[in-house]
Design an enzyme around this catalytic site. Sequence first.
Site, PDB file in Angstrom:
ATOM      1  N   HIS A  48       0.871  -1.246   0.133  1.00 49.86           N
ATOM      2  CA  HIS A  48      -0.026  -0.036   0.183  1.00 49.86           C
ATOM      3  C   HIS A  48       0.786   1.473   0.160  1.00 49.86           C
ATOM      4  CE1 HIS A  48      -3.461  -2.412   1.817  1.00 49.86           C
ATOM      5  NE2 HIS A  48      -2.454  -3.114   2.369  1.00 49.86           N
ATOM      6  N   TYR A  49       0.355   2.587  -0.259  1.00 46.30           N
ATOM      7  CA  TYR A  49       0.881   3.548   0.074  1.00 46.30           C
ATOM      8  C   TYR A  49      -0.109   4.476   1.100  1.00 46.30           C
ATOM      9  CZ  TYR A  49      -1.947   6.024  -3.721  1.00 46.30           C
ATOM     10  OH  TYR A  49      -2.658   6.573  -4.597  1.00 46.30           O
ATOM     11  N   THR A  50       0.295   5.296   1.945  1.00 46.07           N
ATOM     12  CA  THR A  50      -0.349   5.711   2.855  1.00 46.07           C
ATOM     13  C   THR A  50      -1.305   7.073   2.682  1.00 46.07           C
ATOM     14  OG1 THR A  50       1.307   7.259   3.758  1.00 46.07           O
ATOM     15  CG2 THR A  50       0.876   5.036   4.753  1.00 46.07           C
ATOM     16  N   GLU A 117       2.405  -0.705   4.490  1.00 44.05           N
ATOM     17  CA  GLU A 117       2.336   0.426   4.317  1.00 44.05           C
ATOM     18  C   GLU A 117       3.498   1.096   3.996  1.00 44.05           C
ATOM     19  OE1 GLU A 117      -0.714   2.249   3.638  1.00 44.05           O
ATOM     20  OE2 GLU A 117      -2.300   1.061   4.470  1.00 44.05           O
ATOM     21  N   HIS A 164      -2.715  -3.101  -3.483  1.00 47.46           N
ATOM     22  CA  HIS A 164      -3.950  -2.840  -3.061  1.00 47.46           C
ATOM     23  C   HIS A 164      -4.934  -2.701  -4.021  1.00 47.46           C
ATOM     24  CE1 HIS A 164      -6.515  -0.522   0.284  1.00 47.46           C
ATOM     25  NE2 HIS A 164      -6.801  -1.881  -0.023  1.00 47.46           N
ATOM     26  N   ASP A 174      -3.358   2.473  -4.909  1.00 47.37           N
ATOM     27  CA  ASP A 174      -2.204   2.075  -4.471  1.00 47.37           C
ATOM     28  C   ASP A 174      -1.399   0.821  -4.559  1.00 47.37           C
ATOM     29  OD1 ASP A 174      -4.346   1.577  -2.511  1.00 47.37           O
ATOM     30  OD2 ASP A 174      -2.726   1.100  -1.091  1.00 47.37           O
TER      31      ASP A 174
END
Length: 274
Positions: A48-50, A117, A164, A174
């Site tokens: 993921h990225y946040t 993440e 994700h 993401d």
Amino acid sequence: MKRLLLLLSVLLAGCAGEQGIVNKDGYQLDTRHPAQVALPRIKVLVIHYTADDFDVSLATLTDKHVSAHYLIPQDPPMHRGKPRIWQLVPEDKLAWHAGISFWRGATRINDTSIGIELENRGWQKTGGIKHFTPFAPGQISALIPLAKDIIARYDIAPQNVVAHADVAPQRKDDPGPLFPWQQLAQQGIGAWPDAARVAFYLNGRAPYEPVETASLLDLLSRYGYEVTPDMTDAQQKRVIMAFQMHFRPARWDGVADAETQAIADALLEKYGQG
């Protein structure tokens, strides 16, 4: 006589501390006959990225609504020559990071996955176009040994190291098209098609030559994406975009074309159906 011999063997095992016999408070376990049908709970690694800075990301991921097993800062601090990574949830606990999701015939991906993440601003829209934020080299360098360790411990298949967006294409983008999937695949992390096989399946066609959307979606469904008969055109486009962001990041317009189809064919040949 047989019962007496069995009782004696149990007693002797308890007294001698025989390997495979575990004494517990009030009972004893015989672990010498493991079942053949016993699979690891963890089968998927989700990246993921946040979409926010580190402080906000940490606060969000330690609140009551969402969580992930690991959080990697954009610029991980170094301690004794090693980057520091935040573990927010033990791996044997379920984290709420994938949400409503689907991959290779399975739903509830939270139940069978570990989520990582990455601090990253995600995308900003200017002129109606999404512009994604690049990932810092130091962050990817920290991710690589962590991902390798997780993959080795749970024997996670390459095709089960996913974005994700792969498991929730209708909701998520993401980690986006700037995430270095090919670089990670070269390190043994995740799937990537062989260029020669992509060229074989392209078979001389122009890369962006249109192909039948239904035919491409059938390939993506066989690889692992959720494709249903009642999907709208916009939903179909989201699935194709998710696949392209992962495996053809140079162009992720969601249009069914020959190169995307060739990549899907090459992946199915290499990794099999979901």
